[in-house]
Write a protein that holds these residues in place. Sequence first.
Motif, short mmCIF file in Angstrom:
data_model
loop_
_atom_site.label_atom_id
_atom_site.label_comp_id
_atom_site.label_asym_id
_atom_site.label_seq_id
_atom_site.Cartn_x
_atom_site.Cartn_y
_atom_site.Cartn_z
N GLU A 1 0.82 -1.21 0.00
CA GLU A 1 0.00 0.00 0.00
C GLU A 1 0.85 1.26 0.00
N THR A 2 2.07 1.18 0.54
CA THR A 2 2.95 2.35 0.62
C THR A 2 4.12 2.29 -0.36
N GLY A 3 4.11 1.33 -1.27
CA GLY A 3 5.20 1.21 -2.24
C GLY A 3 6.47 0.65 -1.65
N GLY A 4 6.40 0.04 -0.47
CA GLY A 4 7.59 -0.47 0.19
C GLY A 4 8.27 -1.61 -0.52
N GLU A 5 7.56 -2.29 -1.41
CA GLU A 5 8.19 -3.40 -2.13
C GLU A 5 9.38 -2.94 -2.97
N ARG A 6 9.42 -1.66 -3.30
CA ARG A 6 10.54 -1.13 -4.09
C ARG A 6 11.81 -1.00 -3.25
N ARG A 7 11.69 -1.09 -1.93
CA ARG A 7 12.85 -0.93 -1.05
C ARG A 7 13.42 -2.27 -0.61
N VAL A 8 12.88 -3.38 -1.07
CA VAL A 8 13.35 -4.68 -0.62
C VAL A 8 13.75 -5.54 -1.81
N ASP A 9 14.52 -6.58 -1.52
CA ASP A 9 14.98 -7.48 -2.58
C ASP A 9 13.91 -8.52 -2.92
N GLU A 10 13.20 -9.00 -1.91
CA GLU A 10 12.15 -10.00 -2.12
C GLU A 10 11.03 -9.75 -1.12
N VAL A 11 9.84 -10.20 -1.49
CA VAL A 11 8.67 -9.99 -0.63
C VAL A 11 8.15 -11.34 -0.16
N VAL A 12 7.95 -11.45 1.15
CA VAL A 12 7.35 -12.63 1.77
C VAL A 12 5.95 -12.25 2.22
N VAL A 13 4.94 -12.95 1.71
CA VAL A 13 3.55 -12.66 2.07
C VAL A 13 3.02 -13.80 2.93
N VAL A 14 2.43 -13.42 4.06
CA VAL A 14 1.79 -14.38 4.96
C VAL A 14 0.30 -14.41 4.62
N THR A 15 -0.25 -15.60 4.45
CA THR A 15 -1.62 -15.72 3.96
C THR A 15 -2.35 -16.86 4.66
N ALA A 16 -3.67 -16.75 4.67
CA ALA A 16 -4.54 -17.79 5.21
C ALA A 16 -5.90 -17.65 4.54
#
Length: 221
Positions: free
Chosen positions: A125-140
């Motif tokens: 929501e804040t565009g933070g994915e651009r500041r990281v190398d990979e994204v880990v999403v927790v889901t259920a």
Amino acid sequence: MKVWGLTGGIGMGKSTAANTFRRLGVPVFDADAAVHRLQGPNGAAVRPIAAAFPGTTCMTPRGPKVDREALRRAVLGNDPADNAALRRLEAIVHPLVRAAERRFLAAARRRGARLTVLDIPLLFETGGERRVDEVVVVTAPAAIQRARVLRRPGMTEDRLRAILARQVPDALKRRRADHLIHTGLSRHHAQRAVRRLVRGGASGPGGKALPSPQTPHPPGT
């Protein structure tokens, strides 16, 4: 140093994943905890929030702090569809959280960390994915998410709907993830998935998700 972003909707089990990363020795930046410190006694966000939202702070023995419930009412109470107040609050808080995040990463680099995790609920929501190398999403599954959240003190169906309306849908988060942690089976199952990630960056085809076929989501969701 590799930087992973950890995110997931409310009630998805992100705290379990973050705590498992910590137990495995991975430094974790907790954006929510940073916000609490900024809004706590003498926090850097207290004065600007008081100026922008009069009546939302109170005095404690350690100094002024934000009354979080009063702030919630001031930002969301009148018309949840009106985002002007929320944007005003974000303009105050987000730069302060980013500064804390930069200090965390600098300290981790000095210590020689090979992997760090930024635990950010509103990463996409804040565009933070651009500041990281990979994204880990927790889901259920949605039913499990709803049951977990509604057990929280003070939570209502209306409040949950308002929160979900401000978050990127879980289906879209999953599509944008580099790794998935499924928490619908058990805490132990989720912890094992985190351990696999940390041990070797294990991933599925194309560097994407660690699938959990026992916890399927309906096709197209």
